[in-house]
Design an enzyme around this catalytic site. Structure first.
Site, PDB file in Angstrom:
ATOM      1  N   GLY A 140       0.828  -1.212   0.000  1.00 59.04           N
ATOM      2  CA  GLY A 140       0.000   0.000   0.000  1.00 59.04           C
ATOM      3  C   GLY A 140       0.856   1.253   0.000  1.00 59.04           C
ATOM      4  O   GLY A 140       2.067   1.189  -0.219  1.00 59.04           O
ATOM      5  N   ASN A 141       0.231   2.390   0.186  1.00 60.45           N
ATOM      6  CA  ASN A 141       0.978   3.647   0.293  1.00 60.45           C
ATOM      7  C   ASN A 141       0.297   4.547   1.308  1.00 60.45           C
ATOM      8  O   ASN A 141      -0.737   4.197   1.878  1.00 60.45           O
ATOM      9  CB  ASN A 141       1.107   4.319  -1.087  1.00 60.45           C
ATOM     10  CG  ASN A 141      -0.237   4.688  -1.667  1.00 60.45           C
ATOM     11  OD1 ASN A 141      -0.933   5.545  -1.129  1.00 60.45           O
ATOM     12  ND2 ASN A 141      -0.607   4.044  -2.755  1.00 60.45           N
ATOM     13  N   ARG A 142       0.872   5.715   1.549  1.00 57.11           N
ATOM     14  CA  ARG A 142       0.426   6.548   2.665  1.00 57.11           C
ATOM     15  C   ARG A 142      -0.738   7.469   2.336  1.00 57.11           C
ATOM     16  O   ARG A 142      -1.133   8.275   3.164  1.00 57.11           O
ATOM     17  CB  ARG A 142       1.594   7.418   3.162  1.00 57.11           C
ATOM     18  CG  ARG A 142       2.679   6.638   3.841  1.00 57.11           C
ATOM     19  CD  ARG A 142       3.666   7.609   4.477  1.00 57.11           C
ATOM     20  NE  ARG A 142       4.875   6.933   4.878  1.00 57.11           N
ATOM     21  CZ  ARG A 142       5.010   6.204   5.976  1.00 57.11           C
ATOM     22  NH1 ARG A 142       3.969   6.064   6.783  1.00 57.11           N
ATOM     23  NH2 ARG A 142       6.142   5.624   6.270  1.00 57.11           N
ATOM     24  N   SER A 143      -1.302   7.374   1.155  1.00 58.72           N
ATOM     25  CA  SER A 143      -2.405   8.276   0.822  1.00 58.72           C
ATOM     26  C   SER A 143      -3.581   8.047   1.774  1.00 58.72           C
ATOM     27  O   SER A 143      -4.014   6.914   1.982  1.00 58.72           O
ATOM     28  CB  SER A 143      -2.856   8.019  -0.623  1.00 58.72           C
ATOM     29  OG  SER A 143      -4.054   8.703  -0.867  1.00 58.72           O
TER      30      SER A 143
END
Ligand code: CTP
Length: 351
Positions: A140-143
């Site tokens: 995933g990512n931090r958005s």
């Protein structure tokens, strides 16, 4: 006189609940009590949060009064749907306090809420996609999804029909239809489906560029003593590029405005703005919202800033402001594209 000064001095007037009777009195410019005389003297933004029985809200007289008030520049929120004060249920419930407060904050922060998107279909994507590794793990990512949710909330508050394709767990803003997805492939399918009837698609999501090539059916175990195995990645489709291509082939309306986002840092090969311009040309979308990142900014925060670039060379600088204020500026830029005689076809423009 005291009443008059209240209206003159105010930075914002909020009436919650605003009854059918108050809407009628305000629409006709009455000033025979504290509330209506305050409204008539106010030169600041005015926000009305209606609450009444469904029949009253739907009555032609109330519809007329709401149109008049909106025409006068007063923001009348659509009421919520739900249990009313009697045994009845329907449209007419007072909007949630947090939703009223959100719009009040936007107006106090210098944002505006024109009723200019009624009848428009707005599709927004938000959040970071989750690319499955096994049933319990993902890449995933931090958005956080905050910027996309802000665009959806403000578009709905300006009268649009909004579909929000999202991987975020943030609460769905009022009057927004949320489509919950996880992966880039799911986001692509649901976004293209919604785009078939869209006037604009705003791609605020942080889509993973890659996904694991193989997804394990059961949880991966750490075999005692063995080295971890690598995760082989394959490229995800570029949803924005696919929307641009589909616009030519008929699956997306020819005049649908397409808006991309770019998180950029300047480097030796160019400034943030130069990278943004190059990306706008590469992606082929109509507008690109460029955020400067890299100093602990933007992701997960409540403020955002940057530039809104358009495909005919225009650029608008947006100082760091709340994500709701930036959402309003992005929607202003979209509305400006619709009001151009040549629509989204920037190449035809002579101005
Ligand atoms: N996007 C998309 N599908 C992808 C990747 C990105 O639709 N598979 C969209 C995003 O929603 C965003 C824009 O494209 O609107 C971002 O473009 P991208 O080129 O991916 O930007 P960056 O993530 O900044 O990537 P790069 O490393 O290429 O600068």
């Amino acid at each position: 006189d005291v009443y008059k000064r209240q209206g003159q001095r105010a930075d914002l007037v909020v009436v919650a609940p605003a009854t059918a009777d108050l809407l009628a009195r305000a629409a006709s410019g009455r000033a025979d009590d504290l509330l209506t005389s305050t409204l008539l003297t106010a030169r600041c933004p005015v926000l009305l949060a209606p609450a009444m029985h469904t029949e009253m809200w739907e009555h032609p007289a109330t519809r007329r009064n709401v149109d008049t008030l909106r025409g006068d520049g007063i923001h009348v929120m659509p009421p919520a749907w739900g249990r009313l004060t009697g045994a009845d249920t329907g449209a007419g419930r007072l909007p949630e306090p947090a939703d009223i407060a959100r719009l009040a904050r936007l107006l106090l922060d210098g944002g505006s809420l024109p009723w200019d998107l009624a009848g428009k279909n707005v599709v927004v994507t938000s959040g970071g996609t989750r690319e499955e590794i096994d049933p319990v793990r993902f890449l995933g990512n931090r958005s956080s999804g905050k910027q996309g949710h802000a665009i959806a909330a403000v578009a709905a508050a300006r009268g649009a029909r909004v579909t929000l394709v999202t991987s975020s767990d943030l609460p769905t803003p009022p009057a927004v239809e949320a489509v919950h997805i996880e992966s880039a492939l799911e986001m692509r399918e649901r976004t293209l489906r919604a785009a078939a009837h869209a006037d604009v698609v705003i791609k605020a999501a942080a889509v993973a560029d890659f996904r694991p090539a193989d997804v394990a059916d059961s949880k991966l175990k750490k075999d005692s003593g063995s080295e971890p195995t690598g995760i082989r990645l394959v490229r995800n489709p570029d949803i924005l590029a696919d929307l641009v291509a589909a616009r030519g082939s008929g699956d997306v309306p020819a005049d649908c405005v397409l808006v991309g986002f770019a998180a950029e840092t300047g480097d030796s090969s160019g400034t943030v703005l130069e990278h943004g311009r190059a990306k706008l040309a590469r992606k082929g979308c109509d507008l690109l919202v460029v955020n400067e990142v890299g100093r602990g900014t933007t992701f997960g925060e409540d403020v955002n800033g940057g530039w809104i670039l358009d495909s005919s060379g225009g650029e608008v600088l947006v100082d760091r402001a709340s994500k709701d204020v930036l959402a309003g500026r992005i929607l202003d830029a979209v509305a400006a594209m619709w009001s151009r005689p040549s629509g989204v076809s920037a190449a035809d423009r002579t101005d």
